[in-house]
Design a protein around this motif. Structure first.
Motif, PDB file in Angstrom:
ATOM      1  N   LYS A   1       5.402   6.625  -0.899  1.00 22.34           N
ATOM      2  CA  LYS A   1       6.173   5.701  -0.070  1.00 22.34           C
ATOM      3  C   LYS A   1       5.288   4.546   0.346  1.00 22.34           C
ATOM      4  O   LYS A   1       4.061   4.673   0.408  1.00 22.34           O
ATOM      5  CB  LYS A   1       6.755   6.402   1.151  1.00 22.34           C
ATOM      6  N   ASN A   2       5.924   3.423   0.620  1.00 30.21           N
ATOM      7  CA  ASN A   2       5.227   2.241   1.069  1.00 30.21           C
ATOM      8  C   ASN A   2       5.070   2.331   2.585  1.00 30.21           C
ATOM      9  O   ASN A   2       6.064   2.298   3.317  1.00 30.21           O
ATOM     10  CB  ASN A   2       6.017   0.989   0.671  1.00 30.21           C
TER      11      ASN A   2
ATOM     12  N   SER B   1       3.714   0.249   4.766  1.00 32.08           N
ATOM     13  CA  SER B   1       3.952  -0.964   5.550  1.00 32.08           C
ATOM     14  C   SER B   1       5.439  -1.218   5.789  1.00 32.08           C
ATOM     15  O   SER B   1       5.818  -1.742   6.828  1.00 32.08           O
ATOM     16  CB  SER B   1       3.320  -2.172   4.867  1.00 32.08           C
ATOM     17  N   THR B   2       6.322  -0.822   4.858  1.00 33.14           N
ATOM     18  CA  THR B   2       7.756  -1.044   5.049  1.00 33.14           C
ATOM     19  C   THR B   2       8.465   0.178   5.614  1.00 33.14           C
ATOM     20  O   THR B   2       9.568   0.055   6.142  1.00 33.14           O
ATOM     21  CB  THR B   2       8.442  -1.417   3.720  1.00 33.14           C
ATOM     22  N   GLN B   3       7.874   1.356   5.508  1.00 32.37           N
ATOM     23  CA  GLN B   3       8.490   2.621   5.954  1.00 32.37           C
ATOM     24  C   GLN B   3       7.507   3.375   6.861  1.00 32.37           C
ATOM     25  O   GLN B   3       6.913   4.357   6.443  1.00 32.37           O
ATOM     26  CB  GLN B   3       8.841   3.474   4.719  1.00 32.37           C
ATOM     27  N   PRO B   4       7.321   2.951   8.120  1.00 33.80           N
ATOM     28  CA  PRO B   4       6.332   3.603   8.986  1.00 33.80           C
ATOM     29  C   PRO B   4       6.762   4.979   9.497  1.00 33.80           C
ATOM     30  O   PRO B   4       5.927   5.792   9.865  1.00 33.80           O
ATOM     31  CB  PRO B   4       6.154   2.615  10.140  1.00 33.80           C
ATOM     32  N   THR B   5       8.070   5.260   9.525  1.00 32.13           N
ATOM     33  CA  THR B   5       8.539   6.553  10.041  1.00 32.13           C
ATOM     34  C   THR B   5       8.462   7.620   8.959  1.00 32.13           C
ATOM     35  O   THR B   5       8.285   7.325   7.783  1.00 32.13           O
ATOM     36  CB  THR B   5       9.995   6.443  10.537  1.00 32.13           C
ATOM     37  N   ARG B   6       8.630   8.878   9.372  1.00 33.16           N
ATOM     38  CA  ARG B   6       8.588   9.981   8.420  1.00 33.16           C
ATOM     39  C   ARG B   6       9.835  10.000   7.547  1.00 33.16           C
ATOM     40  O   ARG B   6      10.941   9.773   8.014  1.00 33.16           O
ATOM     41  CB  ARG B   6       8.465  11.313   9.151  1.00 33.16           C
ATOM     42  N   LEU B   7       9.634  10.322   6.282  1.00 29.73           N
ATOM     43  CA  LEU B   7      10.704  10.326   5.299  1.00 29.73           C
ATOM     44  C   LEU B   7      11.539  11.597   5.423  1.00 29.73           C
ATOM     45  O   LEU B   7      10.994  12.691   5.575  1.00 29.73           O
ATOM     46  CB  LEU B   7      10.069  10.249   3.910  1.00 29.73           C
ATOM     47  N   GLU B   8      12.875  11.453   5.382  1.00 28.84           N
ATOM     48  CA  GLU B   8      13.800  12.589   5.416  1.00 28.84           C
ATOM     49  C   GLU B   8      14.827  12.413   4.312  1.00 28.84           C
ATOM     50  O   GLU B   8      15.522  11.398   4.276  1.00 28.84           O
ATOM     51  CB  GLU B   8      14.499  12.686   6.770  1.00 28.84           C
TER      52      GLU B   8
ATOM     53  N   MET C   1       0.845  -1.177   0.000  1.00 28.62           N
ATOM     54  CA  MET C   1       0.000   0.000   0.000  1.00 28.62           C
ATOM     55  C   MET C   1       0.892   1.244   0.000  1.00 28.62           C
ATOM     56  O   MET C   1       1.636   1.495   0.938  1.00 28.62           O
ATOM     57  CB  MET C   1      -0.880  -0.026   1.243  1.00 28.62           C
ATOM     58  N   SER C   2       0.841   2.019  -1.039  1.00 29.15           N
ATOM     59  CA  SER C   2       1.656   3.233  -1.084  1.00 29.15           C
ATOM     60  C   SER C   2       0.791   4.458  -0.842  1.00 29.15           C
ATOM     61  O   SER C   2      -0.401   4.469  -1.130  1.00 29.15           O
ATOM     62  CB  SER C   2       2.396   3.349  -2.411  1.00 29.15           C
ATOM     63  N   LYS C   3       1.436   5.474  -0.311  1.00 28.05           N
ATOM     64  CA  LYS C   3       0.747   6.693   0.093  1.00 28.05           C
ATOM     65  C   LYS C   3       1.500   7.876  -0.500  1.00 28.05           C
ATOM     66  O   LYS C   3       2.723   7.894  -0.548  1.00 28.05           O
ATOM     67  CB  LYS C   3       0.758   6.769   1.618  1.00 28.05           C
TER      68      LYS C   3
END
Length: 49
Positions: A21-22, A24-31, A1-3
């Motif tokens: 971003k996916n 389920s594999t990347q629950p933290t905030r993207l930097e 599931m991408s958001k």
């Protein structure tokens, strides 16, 4: 599931980029280090709501 997420500059808070971003594999905030047109240099961009 991408958001779909928006990235904002950490210095000037200008929302420059959109990406996906996916969750389920990347629950933290993207930097990511990206170029900011307003600042005129590479800065840290963080995921916003």
């Amino acid at each position: 599931m991408s958001k779909k997420v928006t990235l904002a500059c950490s210095l000037c808070s200008n929302r420059n980029y959109t990406t996906s971003k996916n969750v389920s594999t990347q629950p933290t905030r993207l930097e990511v280090q990206k170029y900011c047109k307003r600042c005129g240099k590479h800065t840290l961009h963080r995921e916003t709501k």
